[in-house]
Motif scaffolding. Sequence first.
Motif, PDB file in Angstrom:
ATOM      1  N   UNK A 232      10.532  -1.375   2.586  1.00  0.00           N
ATOM      2  CA  UNK A 232       9.865  -0.056   2.567  1.00  0.00           C
ATOM      3  C   UNK A 232      10.596   0.964   3.441  1.00  0.00           C
ATOM      4  N   UNK A 233      11.720   0.547   4.014  1.00  0.00           N
ATOM      5  CA  UNK A 233      12.463   1.475   4.885  1.00  0.00           C
ATOM      6  C   UNK A 233      13.598   2.161   4.149  1.00  0.00           C
TER       7      UNK A 233
ATOM      8  N   UNK B  20       0.842  -1.205   0.000  1.00  0.00           N
ATOM      9  CA  UNK B  20       0.000   0.000   0.000  1.00  0.00           C
ATOM     10  C   UNK B  20       0.877   1.255   0.000  1.00  0.00           C
ATOM     11  N   UNK B  21       1.520   1.498  -1.136  1.00  0.00           N
ATOM     12  CA  UNK B  21       2.506   2.578  -1.234  1.00  0.00           C
ATOM     13  C   UNK B  21       1.894   3.970  -1.106  1.00  0.00           C
ATOM     14  N   UNK B  22       0.566   4.063  -1.207  1.00  0.00           N
ATOM     15  CA  UNK B  22      -0.097   5.355  -1.018  1.00  0.00           C
ATOM     16  C   UNK B  22      -0.211   5.727   0.462  1.00  0.00           C
ATOM     17  N   UNK B  23       0.156   4.803   1.357  1.00  0.00           N
ATOM     18  CA  UNK B  23       0.079   5.057   2.798  1.00  0.00           C
ATOM     19  C   UNK B  23       1.484   5.268   3.358  1.00  0.00           C
ATOM     20  N   UNK B  24       1.619   6.138   4.372  1.00  0.00           N
ATOM     21  CA  UNK B  24       2.936   6.349   4.999  1.00  0.00           C
ATOM     22  C   UNK B  24       3.477   5.055   5.615  1.00  0.00           C
ATOM     23  N   UNK B  25       4.791   4.975   5.724  1.00  0.00           N
ATOM     24  CA  UNK B  25       5.444   3.790   6.277  1.00  0.00           C
ATOM     25  C   UNK B  25       4.907   3.478   7.668  1.00  0.00           C
ATOM     26  N   UNK B  26       4.812   4.480   8.550  1.00  0.00           N
ATOM     27  CA  UNK B  26       4.347   4.226   9.918  1.00  0.00           C
ATOM     28  C   UNK B  26       2.924   3.664   9.944  1.00  0.00           C
TER      29      UNK B  26
ATOM     30  N   UNK C 283       2.053   0.054  11.677  1.00  0.00           N
ATOM     31  CA  UNK C 283       1.058  -0.143  12.736  1.00  0.00           C
ATOM     32  C   UNK C 283      -0.002  -1.147  12.275  1.00  0.00           C
ATOM     33  N   UNK C 284      -0.317  -1.151  10.989  1.00  0.00           N
ATOM     34  CA  UNK C 284      -1.269  -2.147  10.474  1.00  0.00           C
ATOM     35  C   UNK C 284      -0.703  -3.559  10.623  1.00  0.00           C
ATOM     36  N   UNK C 285       0.594  -3.718  10.395  1.00  0.00           N
ATOM     37  CA  UNK C 285       1.226  -5.027  10.588  1.00  0.00           C
ATOM     38  C   UNK C 285       1.162  -5.420  12.058  1.00  0.00           C
ATOM     39  N   UNK C 286       1.472  -4.485  12.955  1.00  0.00           N
ATOM     40  CA  UNK C 286       1.391  -4.760  14.395  1.00  0.00           C
ATOM     41  C   UNK C 286      -0.008  -5.237  14.776  1.00  0.00           C
ATOM     42  N   UNK C 287      -1.016  -4.508  14.303  1.00  0.00           N
ATOM     43  CA  UNK C 287      -2.408  -4.855  14.628  1.00  0.00           C
ATOM     44  C   UNK C 287      -2.772  -6.220  14.059  1.00  0.00           C
ATOM     45  N   UNK C 288      -2.346  -6.500  12.843  1.00  0.00           N
ATOM     46  CA  UNK C 288      -2.646  -7.785  12.205  1.00  0.00           C
ATOM     47  C   UNK C 288      -2.082  -8.946  13.029  1.00  0.00           C
ATOM     48  N   UNK C 289      -0.821  -8.832  13.422  1.00  0.00           N
ATOM     49  CA  UNK C 289      -0.180  -9.912  14.170  1.00  0.00           C
ATOM     50  C   UNK C 289      -0.804 -10.080  15.556  1.00  0.00           C
TER      51      UNK C 289
ATOM     52  N   UNK D 229       6.200   2.369  15.662  1.00  0.00           N
ATOM     53  CA  UNK D 229       4.805   1.953  15.798  1.00  0.00           C
ATOM     54  C   UNK D 229       4.674   0.653  16.597  1.00  0.00           C
ATOM     55  N   UNK D 230       3.631   0.584  17.412  1.00  0.00           N
ATOM     56  CA  UNK D 230       3.382  -0.627  18.200  1.00  0.00           C
ATOM     57  C   UNK D 230       1.914  -0.716  18.570  1.00  0.00           C
ATOM     58  N   UNK D 231       1.524  -1.908  19.003  1.00  0.00           N
ATOM     59  CA  UNK D 231       0.173  -2.142  19.514  1.00  0.00           C
ATOM     60  C   UNK D 231       0.317  -2.934  20.808  1.00  0.00           C
ATOM     61  N   UNK D 232      -0.425  -2.549  21.809  1.00  0.00           N
ATOM     62  CA  UNK D 232      -0.350  -3.210  23.104  1.00  0.00           C
ATOM     63  C   UNK D 232      -0.294  -2.171  24.212  1.00  0.00           C
ATOM     64  N   UNK D 233       0.002  -2.655  25.414  1.00  0.00           N
ATOM     65  CA  UNK D 233       0.079  -1.761  26.569  1.00  0.00           C
ATOM     66  C   UNK D 233       1.141  -0.682  26.335  1.00  0.00           C
ATOM     67  N   UNK D 234       0.883   0.552  26.791  1.00  0.00           N
ATOM     68  CA  UNK D 234       1.903   1.592  26.677  1.00  0.00           C
ATOM     69  C   UNK D 234       3.186   1.173  27.401  1.00  0.00           C
ATOM     70  N   UNK D 235       4.315   1.658  26.886  1.00  0.00           N
ATOM     71  CA  UNK D 235       5.608   1.337  27.486  1.00  0.00           C
ATOM     72  C   UNK D 235       6.393   2.599  27.770  1.00  0.00           C
ATOM     73  N   UNK D 236       7.150   2.564  28.857  1.00  0.00           N
ATOM     74  CA  UNK D 236       8.056   3.665  29.182  1.00  0.00           C
ATOM     75  C   UNK D 236       9.359   3.540  28.403  1.00  0.00           C
TER      76      UNK D 236
END
Length: 151
Positions: free
Chosen positions: A150-151, A16-22, A26-32, A58-65
Amino acid sequence: MIFEKLKPQVEFIISETNKPVDTRLIKICKLLEKHISYYNWVGFYFRNGGKEELILGPYIGEPTDHTVIPFGKGICGQVAVSNENFVVPDVSAQDNYIACSITVKAEIVIPIFVNGENIGQIDIDSNTPDPFTEADERFLEFVCEKVAGIL
């Protein structure tokens, strides 16, 4: 197996090259996190320019310090130095573990290489003891290879 079903979805997100890398990361994080029951925190860390530290992406889950991790510190920091996968079946048995949450029992970190250089990693925390197999490693290597493109 769930990994084979997820691979085309990862490839679609990457394409999805029309979307920003981040956004794609985050979509990959959510998918997994959604489809693999024992993936309870999924995120990316990246080298902070020329500094010997990782910064949280980018991440998904509990916030981290742990938004900045020096090279060598914790599992992620060790992978930044070793350039090798690190599977931790029991985080309580690791001397150099940075606790993000008391619920985390296991962790897997896979480096991302661009032009042979370790520029970051995918980090997965699990609240399940010893859940990661060689299949997880191979799948996450696949994910990192696609992300590197994509990086």
